[in-house]
Motif scaffolding. Sequence first.
Motif, mmCIF file in Angstrom:
data_model
loop_
_atom_site.group_PDB
_atom_site.id
_atom_site.type_symbol
_atom_site.label_atom_id
_atom_site.label_comp_id
_atom_site.label_asym_id
_atom_site.label_seq_id
_atom_site.Cartn_x
_atom_site.Cartn_y
_atom_site.Cartn_z
ATOM 1 N N ARG B 30 13.684 -41.096 12.427
ATOM 2 C CA ARG B 30 14.769 -40.348 11.792
ATOM 3 C C ARG B 30 15.046 -40.863 10.381
ATOM 4 O O ARG B 30 15.317 -40.115 9.478
ATOM 5 C CB ARG B 30 16.035 -40.422 12.659
ATOM 6 C CG ARG B 30 16.070 -39.294 13.681
ATOM 7 C CD ARG B 30 17.307 -39.341 14.542
ATOM 8 N NE ARG B 30 17.198 -40.408 15.532
ATOM 9 C CZ ARG B 30 18.144 -41.294 15.756
ATOM 10 N NH1 ARG B 30 19.260 -41.284 15.073
ATOM 11 N NH2 ARG B 30 17.986 -42.224 16.679
ATOM 12 N N LEU B 31 14.967 -42.196 10.212
ATOM 13 C CA LEU B 31 15.354 -42.802 8.929
ATOM 14 C C LEU B 31 14.280 -42.678 7.847
ATOM 15 O O LEU B 31 14.580 -42.275 6.710
ATOM 16 C CB LEU B 31 15.697 -44.288 9.164
ATOM 17 C CG LEU B 31 16.103 -45.064 7.912
ATOM 18 C CD1 LEU B 31 17.445 -44.556 7.390
ATOM 19 C CD2 LEU B 31 16.188 -46.558 8.193
ATOM 20 N N THR B 32 13.025 -43.027 8.180
ATOM 21 C CA THR B 32 12.007 -43.102 7.118
ATOM 22 C C THR B 32 11.752 -41.752 6.421
ATOM 23 O O THR B 32 11.602 -41.742 5.205
ATOM 24 C CB THR B 32 10.682 -43.705 7.624
ATOM 25 O OG1 THR B 32 10.330 -43.093 8.842
ATOM 26 C CG2 THR B 32 10.777 -45.194 7.813
ATOM 27 N N PRO B 33 11.757 -40.620 7.131
ATOM 28 C CA PRO B 33 11.604 -39.357 6.391
ATOM 29 C C PRO B 33 12.746 -39.101 5.407
ATOM 30 O O PRO B 33 12.532 -38.553 4.334
ATOM 31 C CB PRO B 33 11.572 -38.299 7.500
ATOM 32 C CG PRO B 33 11.072 -39.025 8.696
ATOM 33 C CD PRO B 33 11.678 -40.389 8.588
ATOM 34 N N LEU B 34 13.967 -39.569 5.773
ATOM 35 C CA LEU B 34 15.103 -39.374 4.858
ATOM 36 C C LEU B 34 14.912 -40.204 3.590
ATOM 37 O O LEU B 34 15.142 -39.736 2.473
ATOM 38 C CB LEU B 34 16.419 -39.789 5.538
ATOM 39 C CG LEU B 34 16.889 -38.925 6.703
ATOM 40 C CD1 LEU B 34 18.161 -39.498 7.305
ATOM 41 C CD2 LEU B 34 17.147 -37.493 6.226
ATOM 42 N N LEU B 35 14.489 -41.472 3.782
ATOM 43 C CA LEU B 35 14.264 -42.348 2.623
ATOM 44 C C LEU B 35 13.184 -41.767 1.720
ATOM 45 O O LEU B 35 13.303 -41.738 0.508
ATOM 46 C CB LEU B 35 13.832 -43.752 3.084
ATOM 47 C CG LEU B 35 14.881 -44.578 3.815
ATOM 48 C CD1 LEU B 35 14.258 -45.860 4.356
ATOM 49 C CD2 LEU B 35 16.035 -44.903 2.878
ATOM 50 N N ARG B 36 12.101 -41.290 2.363
ATOM 51 C CA ARG B 36 10.999 -40.747 1.587
ATOM 52 C C ARG B 36 11.450 -39.505 0.813
ATOM 53 O O ARG B 36 11.186 -39.380 -0.381
ATOM 54 C CB ARG B 36 9.817 -40.375 2.495
ATOM 55 C CG ARG B 36 8.692 -39.712 1.721
ATOM 56 C CD ARG B 36 7.795 -38.870 2.611
ATOM 57 N NE ARG B 36 7.001 -37.971 1.804
ATOM 58 C CZ ARG B 36 7.355 -36.739 1.471
ATOM 59 N NH1 ARG B 36 8.508 -36.244 1.880
ATOM 60 N NH2 ARG B 36 6.574 -35.993 0.724
ATOM 61 N N SER B 37 12.157 -38.610 1.493
ATOM 62 C CA SER B 37 12.452 -37.358 0.799
ATOM 63 C C SER B 37 13.420 -37.595 -0.361
ATOM 64 O O SER B 37 13.315 -36.948 -1.396
ATOM 65 C CB SER B 37 12.911 -36.264 1.757
ATOM 66 O OG SER B 37 14.168 -36.556 2.234
ATOM 67 N N ALA B 38 14.359 -38.559 -0.214
ATOM 68 C CA ALA B 38 15.259 -38.879 -1.334
ATOM 69 C C ALA B 38 14.434 -39.417 -2.508
ATOM 70 O O ALA B 38 14.662 -39.040 -3.659
ATOM 71 C CB ALA B 38 16.300 -39.904 -0.898
ATOM 72 N N ALA B 39 13.466 -40.283 -2.214
ATOM 73 C CA ALA B 39 12.668 -40.889 -3.285
ATOM 74 C C ALA B 39 11.752 -39.858 -3.942
ATOM 75 O O ALA B 39 11.548 -39.872 -5.154
ATOM 76 C CB ALA B 39 11.838 -42.045 -2.729
ATOM 77 N N ILE B 40 11.220 -38.962 -3.134
ATOM 78 C CA ILE B 40 10.305 -37.946 -3.674
ATOM 79 C C ILE B 40 11.075 -36.973 -4.579
ATOM 80 O O ILE B 40 10.591 -36.561 -5.628
ATOM 81 C CB ILE B 40 9.609 -37.179 -2.511
ATOM 82 C CG1 ILE B 40 8.614 -38.100 -1.791
ATOM 83 C CG2 ILE B 40 8.941 -35.904 -2.985
ATOM 84 C CD1 ILE B 40 7.398 -38.510 -2.578
ATOM 85 N N GLU B 41 12.322 -36.667 -4.161
ATOM 86 C CA GLU B 41 13.148 -35.793 -4.989
ATOM 87 C C GLU B 41 13.370 -36.425 -6.358
ATOM 88 O O GLU B 41 13.293 -35.779 -7.392
ATOM 89 C CB GLU B 41 14.490 -35.588 -4.293
ATOM 90 C CG GLU B 41 15.096 -34.239 -4.573
ATOM 91 C CD GLU B 41 16.207 -33.971 -3.600
ATOM 92 O OE1 GLU B 41 17.353 -34.027 -4.035
ATOM 93 O OE2 GLU B 41 15.907 -33.746 -2.402
ATOM 94 N N ASP B 42 13.580 -37.740 -6.331
ATOM 95 C CA ASP B 42 13.820 -38.505 -7.557
ATOM 96 C C ASP B 42 12.559 -38.554 -8.446
ATOM 97 O O ASP B 42 12.645 -38.702 -9.658
ATOM 98 C CB ASP B 42 14.262 -39.908 -7.110
ATOM 99 C CG ASP B 42 14.277 -40.914 -8.215
ATOM 100 O OD1 ASP B 42 15.083 -40.703 -9.114
ATOM 101 O OD2 ASP B 42 13.485 -41.872 -8.186
ATOM 102 N N ALA B 43 11.381 -38.411 -7.818
ATOM 103 C CA ALA B 43 10.121 -38.502 -8.568
ATOM 104 C C ALA B 43 9.873 -37.276 -9.432
ATOM 105 O O ALA B 43 9.030 -37.296 -10.313
ATOM 106 C CB ALA B 43 8.950 -38.678 -7.609
ATOM 107 N N GLY B 44 10.612 -36.206 -9.173
ATOM 108 C CA GLY B 44 10.390 -34.987 -9.945
ATOM 109 C C GLY B 44 9.432 -34.071 -9.226
ATOM 110 O O GLY B 44 9.640 -33.749 -8.059
#
Lengths: 231, 473
Positions: B30-44
């Motif tokens: 549940r947690l790791t996909p949330l962390l990834r998607s927040a970071a990917i959003e930040d990547a542009g």
Amino acid sequence: MSESARSEIFAKLRTASRGGSAEAIDRERQCLQSAPAPMPPATEVCEAFLINVLKNRGSIDCAAGRGETVKAVAQYLYQYFRSHRLVAGNDPRLAAMPWRDAGVLPRFGGIETGEPVALSFAHLAVAETGAIVTYTGKANPAANNLLPEHQIVLVDRNDLVATQEQAWTRINQDMEKRGRPRGINFIAGPSSTADIEGQLVYGAHGPSSWHIILLGDTPADILARAHSAVT
Amino acid sequence: MEQRSNTFLDNASEALKNTGQAKRRDSMARLTPLLRSAAIEDAGDFESLRQQMKQVRQHSLDNLAHYLTQFEQEAVHNGNRMHFARDAEELNSIVLDICQQHDARRVVKGKSMVTEETGLNSFLQRAGLDVMETDLGEYIIQQAVETPSHIVTPALHKSAEEVRELFKDKHDLGPRALEDTTDMVAEARQVLREHFLKAEVGIIGANALIAENGYSMLVTNEGNGDLCANLPKTLIVCTTIDRILPRAEDATAMLRLLARSATGQSQTAYTSFYSGPSRDGDVDGPQETHIVLLDNARSEMLTGDYREMLECIRCGACLNHCPIFASVGGHAYGWVYPGPMGSVLTPLLTSLEQSNALPNACTSCGRCAEVCPADIPLPDLLRDLRHEETLEKLSPSRWRLGLKLHAWVSQQPWLYRALTATIIPLLHLMGRRRGSFTRLPFASGWTNERNFPAPQKKTFMQLYKAGMKKPNE
């Protein structure tokens, strides 16, 4: 064994590779699109860098001149260690600082057991990732980045670049002038681990605290702006 | 490492019995996909980034002989000794030879999946060397005599309580209780610091090799890999031939995706590039550096149908997003690489006979392909492996017969419609009271685990045709 393994592996790779001259391959590489850098968190490069340092769980300070720099270092040392001692690499820029004015007693060289704080002067820093860059060598022994509990890093704002590509342009220029350093270290935060139940802990093997002091003229409210962008 | 991939179903049943581990996997999923998607959003622009990286990786593999030659020349120029290993045994022997040439007794290691693949630790230990893993997760599982359950967080399966008990058992703690995770990390730091300072040889992996300047890139958060690379007098870098990138800038493009996909960070704490032994005037660093490049079936993959798998950057995103991995964990896969990437790699690096259960450990949900920063079509590769499994008659004959029958019926529309038009209303009638079946002939594989829902009264084609006749209703 290794020589026959080498020939065998290369023979297989040559069969699998497309072939073509080195120039043709290089031209093809140049034609590939470049990787877009992410949008910075602030338009001003200093502010973007400081925001990303904070996101990396570093702490930040600014100093306009050399006198303010030694004062900022002295304050940090007193705050955390009630001490005036630290170790620093044989970097002429560090040696030229008026340490005595702030009562700081630096020892120049490689870190030794029991020394809790090391000071480095970054070759450059990257706003995109909030990373500082050091080269291994006399001016900054690698162990000084890795063995202390706290690392303080000075960053001259003239050495700040916006993106990782710009960082490599600078590094490649340095390598042309002075040869290739043994190690190029991008450091973006204190040492950390989440290997036990995913809980983030700082100070896994390297420093648990990472403090950046940005040197040069910066807007008076830049620290406050960076902090407010992260909180 | 002994391979147990073909007992995947038994391994999985065993794993599900451990409710503590299942709960931790559930929170990870549940947690790791949330962390990834927040970071990917930040990547542009994720899609542009991954397409750019795919182009660079494909270009590097298309010209691998050229770039590997260039890397070798530059690395030798930088003062390294280069070694090539066709398989696991050769890599292990090369590393042992180097250690023995220096009369080394103590070795510290950074995290390296390649040396897990070759079983380097046990090989060196059998030769009498003291080998210490220094990544905290790897250290924990080495002390517990276990294997990694995840390629990025190898001790994911261990609870804090289990780690505390392990340290109590293995360390001389005295009165210290190791109350929380911070205490445990500090304990490992203290124990491993001694090993770093005493070791004669350091062994690390590499996330990339840069052809233009002969540097190898190492990415860590703990800094343990850097201590291995800087403190011992001899450094050995063990990696595979497919890690080559043309330029340092290409590595930065990869870095924009690697940490974000793996841990949700924009960059890991330490990203280091090492060129070779210590230079004149250096006050630290190894006196001698070796680079050992392993093939182990990569050159065959390069010319085969699964070449895209060589573009994998080992971020672990496909594991973190896989419903099968989240349910059963990494150990069920029975070898070094788990999850979707492991289910493709394991048959290619070992054999399909030894691991044909793995390509079947897939629901074809497609999440792995969606999040893969290298844009590897993992579900397609898994399907192709299942197809090969059928062609090579590795699957049970009952399954193959069933599939053949299904394929034949599907190709006869009149028969398919006639059969479904008979069976569907019948099942509807039989199951209308309870709404589902607890048992069905030929479907015990389904009904043993869960109820089979009773179908609607009419088949899709019947409803479709009725809709065609009354388009405005």
